[in-house]
Design an enzyme around this catalytic site. Sequence first.
Site, PDB file in Angstrom:
ATOM      1  N   TYR A  92       0.834  -1.198   0.000  1.00  7.39           N
ATOM      2  CA  TYR A  92       0.000   0.000   0.000  1.00  7.39           C
ATOM      3  C   TYR A  92       0.873   1.255   0.000  1.00  7.39           C
ATOM      4  O   TYR A  92       0.660   2.186  -0.790  1.00  7.39           O
ATOM      5  CB  TYR A  92      -0.920  -0.016   1.224  1.00  7.39           C
ATOM      6  CG  TYR A  92      -1.953   1.083   1.252  1.00  7.39           C
ATOM      7  CD1 TYR A  92      -3.156   0.948   0.561  1.00  7.39           C
ATOM      8  CD2 TYR A  92      -1.746   2.250   1.975  1.00  7.39           C
ATOM      9  CE1 TYR A  92      -4.120   1.948   0.588  1.00  7.39           C
ATOM     10  CE2 TYR A  92      -2.707   3.256   2.011  1.00  7.39           C
ATOM     11  CZ  TYR A  92      -3.884   3.095   1.316  1.00  7.39           C
ATOM     12  OH  TYR A  92      -4.836   4.090   1.349  1.00  7.39           O
ATOM     13  N   LYS A 133       1.086   3.890  -3.064  1.00  5.89           N
ATOM     14  CA  LYS A 133       0.687   5.283  -2.881  1.00  5.89           C
ATOM     15  C   LYS A 133       1.848   6.238  -3.149  1.00  5.89           C
ATOM     16  O   LYS A 133       1.645   7.356  -3.654  1.00  5.89           O
ATOM     17  CB  LYS A 133       0.123   5.493  -1.469  1.00  5.89           C
ATOM     18  CG  LYS A 133      -1.214   4.792  -1.224  1.00  5.89           C
ATOM     19  CD  LYS A 133      -2.293   5.194  -2.213  1.00  5.89           C
ATOM     20  CE  LYS A 133      -3.675   4.718  -1.784  1.00  5.89           C
ATOM     21  NZ  LYS A 133      -4.711   5.030  -2.783  1.00  5.89           N
TER      22      LYS A 133
END
Length: 261
Positions: free
Chosen positions: A156, A160
């Site tokens: 993640y 991102k």
Amino acid sequence: MARFDGKVAIVTGAASGIGKEIALRFAAEGAIAVIADLNLAAAQATVEEIKAAHGGDAFAVAMNVTDEAAVEQGVADVVAKYGKVDILVSNAGIQIVHPFVDFPYADWKKLLSIHLDGAFLTTRACLKHMYAANYGRVIYTGSVHSKEASKLKAPYVAAKHGLIGLAKVLAKEGAEHNVTANVVCPGFVLTPLVEKQIPEQAQALGISEEDVVKTVMLKETVDGQFTTTDDVADAVLFFAAATTNAFTGQSLVVSHGWFMQ
């Protein structure tokens, strides 16, 4: 005249959570909101909600953002219906948490595919139409994790961070076509995605759910408050309304001071 009268705005992952709020806000300000989601029934329900609330036009599209053919077809359907795409909000995402040492490779690939492949594929599909029209606004839903790291979130955080790089490249390539690219980076927003994480992190870290909220999720905020979907939508619409290239290649953190630049 509303800010987005007549603008066609595709929002991925827009049948729930942050994406839905963004789509509702676009519709409230005159845009034609395209609800692109894996769950077509939920997307159509959101369309009906928009039409009931605002009386404007909205359109539901079934879209798996990791499927090249599905993305191309979804965008083609939008262009066939409306003749253009003005705004893309690449928002679809998931969360999977594990310690790095035993993070399943399949989960790593799944998460990166949705966040990064999805952003790439949806952007590429929209760009040819934006370039032809000499206008486009692309906004990626990043995260404070575009700037910071947390335990248990290797893919993640990597994804991102990657969205910021993607936006910077598009900002440079798109400038001559009046296409801007920016990233909105929320803190923790109390959506189903985050609510699901609370017990998962409690179990993984061996602490209570209350402590996950207080000492993990909101520890670094200035006021111990969750970011709201409305806060995030404010930032997205700010970038979408920009009239020049002045705001491009940027990332705006919306997090109650969790990360300060």
